[in-house]
Design a protein around this motif. Structure first.
Motif, PDB file in Angstrom:
ATOM      1  N   ALA A 343       0.930  -1.328   0.034  1.00 48.25           N
ATOM      2  CA  ALA A 343       0.174   0.118  -0.044  1.00 48.25           C
ATOM      3  C   ALA A 343       0.899   1.408   0.029  1.00 48.25           C
ATOM      4  N   ASP A 344       2.060   1.201   0.121  1.00 44.66           N
ATOM      5  CA  ASP A 344       3.046   2.299   0.278  1.00 44.66           C
ATOM      6  C   ASP A 344       3.558   2.589  -1.062  1.00 44.66           C
ATOM      7  N   MET A 345       3.316   2.033  -2.016  1.00 40.19           N
ATOM      8  CA  MET A 345       3.727   2.276  -3.378  1.00 40.19           C
ATOM      9  C   MET A 345       2.484   3.115  -4.146  1.00 40.19           C
ATOM     10  N   SER A 346       3.143   3.827  -5.181  1.00 40.17           N
ATOM     11  CA  SER A 346       2.343   4.676  -5.738  1.00 40.17           C
ATOM     12  C   SER A 346       1.326   4.026  -6.514  1.00 40.17           C
ATOM     13  N   ALA A 347       0.226   4.822  -6.868  1.00 42.05           N
ATOM     14  CA  ALA A 347      -1.047   4.152  -7.701  1.00 42.05           C
ATOM     15  C   ALA A 347      -0.607   3.750  -8.870  1.00 42.05           C
ATOM     16  N   ALA A 348       0.353   4.313  -9.728  1.00 39.26           N
ATOM     17  CA  ALA A 348       0.869   4.150 -10.913  1.00 39.26           C
ATOM     18  C   ALA A 348       1.521   2.939 -10.796  1.00 39.26           C
ATOM     19  N   ASP A 349       2.594   2.350  -9.691  1.00 37.59           N
ATOM     20  CA  ASP A 349       3.401   1.589  -9.851  1.00 37.59           C
ATOM     21  C   ASP A 349       2.356   0.129  -9.530  1.00 37.59           C
ATOM     22  N   ILE A 350       1.471   0.372  -8.492  1.00 37.11           N
ATOM     23  CA  ILE A 350       0.647  -0.635  -8.068  1.00 37.11           C
ATOM     24  C   ILE A 350      -0.214  -1.078  -9.605  1.00 37.11           C
ATOM     25  N   CYS A 351      -0.553  -0.152 -10.299  1.00 35.94           N
ATOM     26  CA  CYS A 351      -1.171  -0.441 -11.560  1.00 35.94           C
ATOM     27  C   CYS A 351      -0.477  -1.268 -12.627  1.00 35.94           C
ATOM     28  N   GLU A 352       0.674  -0.800 -12.707  1.00 35.35           N
ATOM     29  CA  GLU A 352       1.552  -1.488 -13.826  1.00 35.35           C
ATOM     30  C   GLU A 352       1.676  -3.169 -13.287  1.00 35.35           C
ATOM     31  N   ALA A 353       1.779  -3.171 -12.005  1.00 34.21           N
ATOM     32  CA  ALA A 353       2.167  -4.675 -11.350  1.00 34.21           C
ATOM     33  C   ALA A 353       0.795  -5.527 -11.685  1.00 34.21           C
ATOM     34  N   LEU A 354      -0.301  -4.652 -11.296  1.00 32.54           N
ATOM     35  CA  LEU A 354      -1.580  -5.490 -11.225  1.00 32.54           C
ATOM     36  C   LEU A 354      -1.903  -5.658 -12.780  1.00 32.54           C
ATOM     37  N   ILE A 355      -1.642  -4.774 -13.729  1.00 38.86           N
ATOM     38  CA  ILE A 355      -2.175  -5.335 -15.321  1.00 38.86           C
ATOM     39  C   ILE A 355      -1.062  -6.572 -15.496  1.00 38.86           C
ATOM     40  N   GLU A 356       0.130  -6.728 -15.096  1.00 37.87           N
ATOM     41  CA  GLU A 356       0.733  -7.750 -15.719  1.00 37.87           C
ATOM     42  C   GLU A 356       0.067  -9.014 -14.898  1.00 37.87           C
ATOM     43  N   VAL A 357      -0.372  -9.025 -13.896  1.00 38.93           N
ATOM     44  CA  VAL A 357      -0.844 -10.392 -13.437  1.00 38.93           C
ATOM     45  C   VAL A 357      -2.235 -10.721 -13.505  1.00 38.93           C
ATOM     46  N   MET A 358      -2.892  -9.737 -13.807  1.00 39.47           N
ATOM     47  CA  MET A 358      -4.327 -10.198 -14.066  1.00 39.47           C
ATOM     48  C   MET A 358      -4.549 -11.264 -14.920  1.00 39.47           C
ATOM     49  N   PRO A 359      -3.789 -11.467 -16.126  1.00 39.08           N
ATOM     50  CA  PRO A 359      -4.051 -12.455 -16.909  1.00 39.08           C
ATOM     51  C   PRO A 359      -3.668 -14.008 -16.480  1.00 39.08           C
ATOM     52  N   THR A 360      -2.870 -14.028 -15.222  1.00 42.28           N
ATOM     53  CA  THR A 360      -2.350 -15.049 -14.744  1.00 42.28           C
ATOM     54  C   THR A 360      -3.291 -15.682 -13.604  1.00 42.28           C
ATOM     55  N   ILE A 361      -4.132 -14.954 -13.074  1.00 42.24           N
ATOM     56  CA  ILE A 361      -4.865 -15.347 -11.686  1.00 42.24           C
ATOM     57  C   ILE A 361      -6.300 -15.828 -12.324  1.00 42.24           C
ATOM     58  N   SER A 362      -6.850 -16.741 -11.358  1.00 44.15           N
ATOM     59  CA  SER A 362      -8.257 -17.306 -11.514  1.00 44.15           C
ATOM     60  C   SER A 362      -8.938 -16.852 -10.285  1.00 44.15           C
ATOM     61  N   VAL A 363     -10.009 -16.931 -10.266  1.00 43.44           N
ATOM     62  CA  VAL A 363     -11.160 -16.462  -8.955  1.00 43.44           C
ATOM     63  C   VAL A 363     -12.229 -17.169  -9.161  1.00 43.44           C
ATOM     64  N   THR A 364     -12.654 -17.696  -8.093  1.00 40.56           N
ATOM     65  CA  THR A 364     -14.104 -18.434  -8.213  1.00 40.56           C
ATOM     66  C   THR A 364     -14.877 -17.525  -7.517  1.00 40.56           C
ATOM     67  N   GLY A 365     -15.925 -16.855  -7.888  1.00 44.53           N
ATOM     68  CA  GLY A 365     -16.900 -15.855  -7.184  1.00 44.53           C
ATOM     69  C   GLY A 365     -18.244 -16.201  -7.301  1.00 44.53           C
ATOM     70  N   LEU A 366     -18.953 -15.142  -6.636  1.00 45.21           N
ATOM     71  CA  LEU A 366     -20.360 -15.358  -6.949  1.00 45.21           C
ATOM     72  C   LEU A 366     -21.173 -15.364  -8.139  1.00 45.21           C
ATOM     73  N   THR A 367     -20.097 -14.710  -8.971  1.00 47.66           N
ATOM     74  CA  THR A 367     -20.824 -14.542 -10.580  1.00 47.66           C
ATOM     75  C   THR A 367     -20.208 -15.415 -11.694  1.00 47.66           C
ATOM     76  N   SER A 368     -19.631 -16.565 -10.958  1.00 51.87           N
ATOM     77  CA  SER A 368     -18.613 -17.604 -11.925  1.00 51.87           C
ATOM     78  C   SER A 368     -19.639 -18.755 -12.109  1.00 51.87           C
ATOM     79  N   ALA A 369     -20.484 -19.073 -11.369  1.00 51.70           N
ATOM     80  CA  ALA A 369     -21.421 -20.356 -11.380  1.00 51.70           C
ATOM     81  C   ALA A 369     -20.518 -21.499 -10.921  1.00 51.70           C
ATOM     82  N   GLY A 370     -19.611 -21.147  -9.804  1.00 52.60           N
ATOM     83  CA  GLY A 370     -18.850 -22.225  -9.468  1.00 52.60           C
ATOM     84  C   GLY A 370     -17.648 -22.571  -9.978  1.00 52.60           C
TER      85      GLY A 370
END
Length: 398
Positions: A343-370
């Motif tokens: 949380a002590d990183m800048s919003a821009a640095d956080i953004c670039e890191a999250l953009i990079e990992v988003m295509p690598t994660i998977s989440v089972t949620g309320l809207t993914s029908a299990g």
């Protein structure tokens, strides 16, 4: 209840590929909150902003998004650990583009590092270019326009794109109704409605389906649909496709009932909320079909925990927009874990890191029908929509 919430959290499955956070330093930074400059502190909570309609015709959507975001944040913070969230006061954009931009600028002035929003497409088309310019990571629960993510690499969707909704609606109708004679009423000054309409028509035509009438309306004519309904009835339409939000849909159902016209009504995620629309007789929605990723009466534990908590805190049943928002916060949590940002990183640095990992994660949620939700590098989510029908005031699987 805490054990149930812990179980809900554990359903978020993350494929961590040991990716390092890019462009940021996870060490301490100088405190900018007005303390002595020589004192070094570490920010402990990521600041999340929410933008959506909290008043006006689309308030059912924005209010449920704000409430559901609060629930998810409270659950995650209660777990302890290094990842904590501070939810800034949700900003009301009344489903208006200019107001939404002002809300965005205000949240940025408050130090927003992550955005859950916008809730609707039209404001998003004005806000998302700004998040792209500012390099602010954005996850929208329900701004479904294809243009929302096109060219905006900071924006990821939890909802289906309009093209997906339009195509899949036509597919479902073709496979589950016997040669329906279809009429369409859509809003011709709203990109959400236009996008779903255009893709529905393209898919229907490719399948040889019968569209016997198309009618339009705009902001200034959204209170009287007798002309369109009369024309649809005269054309022999026995299925009325409504790629619109719940407020005009409730008027259409009311006026159709008054004139004795009773086709099958088929809507998309924007009609979720019609059962609680102000001044609407919910019994008129009996038999209405919706293409939606969430049904509050689903029997899985994650859904029931969320619905129970929502009812306890807010006194009503959450809609699909809230479920997508809840999933959005847990997606942020998963992406932050995968990226290793702090949380002590800048919003821009956080953004670039999250953009990079988003295509690598998977989440089972309320809207993914299990099943698992995944994202491509363009920001589009991959998950299957579900058709439900309203029976006795509840969504059920046909």
């Amino acid at each position: 209840m805490m054990k149930k919430k812990l179980l809900a959290l554990l359903t978020a499955s993350v494929m961590v590929l040991s990716l390092a956070a890019c462009g940021g330093d996870s060490g301490t930074t100088d405190d900018t909150s007005g303390t002595d400059d020589s004192t070094e502190t570490t920010a402990t909570a990521f600041k999340i902003g929410v933008i959506g309609p909290l008043t006006g015709d689309a308030a059912i959507y924005g209010t449920c998004v704000a409430n559901s975001t609060q629930i998810a944040v409270e659950e995650i913070n209660a777990l302890g650990g290094d990842i904590q969230f501070e939810l800034l006061t949700p900003a009301d954009d009344v489903n208006d583009a200019e107001t939404s931009v002002n809300a965005y600028n205000n949240l940025m002035d408050q130090g927003m590092q992550l955005l859950v929003g916008t809730v609707t497409t039209q404001p998003g088309l004005s806000v998302f270019p700004l998040t792209n310019e500012d390099r602010l990571f954005t996850i929208t629960p329900s701004a479904s326009g294809d243009d929302c993510i096109e060219g905006n690499d900071t924006v990821f969707q939890v909802c289906f794109t309009d093209s997906n909704q339009g195509m899949r609606s036509a597919q479902y109708i073709d496979e589950n109704f016997e040669d329906p004679q279809i009429a369409i009423i859509y809003k011709n000054d709203d990109q959400y409605s236009i996008g779903i309409h255009d893709n529905f028509v393209a898919e229907a035509e490719s399948r040889g389906m019968s569209i016997v009438y198309e009618g339009t309306f705009n902001n200034s004519s959204a209170t009287d649909f007798n002309v369109q309904l009369t024309a649809a009835q005269a054309a022999g339409a026995d299925l009325l496709f409504l790629p619109i939000y719940y407020s005009p849909a409730s008027i259409i159902l009311t006026q159709a009932n008054a004139m004795g016209y009773a086709p099958t009504f088929f809507g998309v995620d924007g009609m979720d909320g019609i059962l609680t629309a102000k001044g609407f007789d919910a019994s008129l929605a009996e038999g209405v079909y919706l293409l939606t990723p969430f049904a509050a009466d689903a029997e899985d534990e994650l859904t029931q925990n969320f619905v129970t908590t929502y009812q306890e805190q807010y006194g009503e049943i959450p809609n699909q927009f809230g479920a997508d928002a809840y999933d959005a916060v847990y997606t942020l949590y998963a992406a932050i874990q995968a990226a290793g940002v702090t949380a002590d990183m800048s919003a821009a640095d956080i953004c670039e890191a999250l953009i990079e990992v988003m295509p690598t994660i998977s989440v089972t949620g309320l809207t993914s029908a299990g099943a698992e939700m995944t994202w491509d590098s363009n920001g589009a989510v991959s998950k299957d929509p579900t058709a439900v029908v309203i029976r006795d005031g509840a969504y059920v699987t046909p």
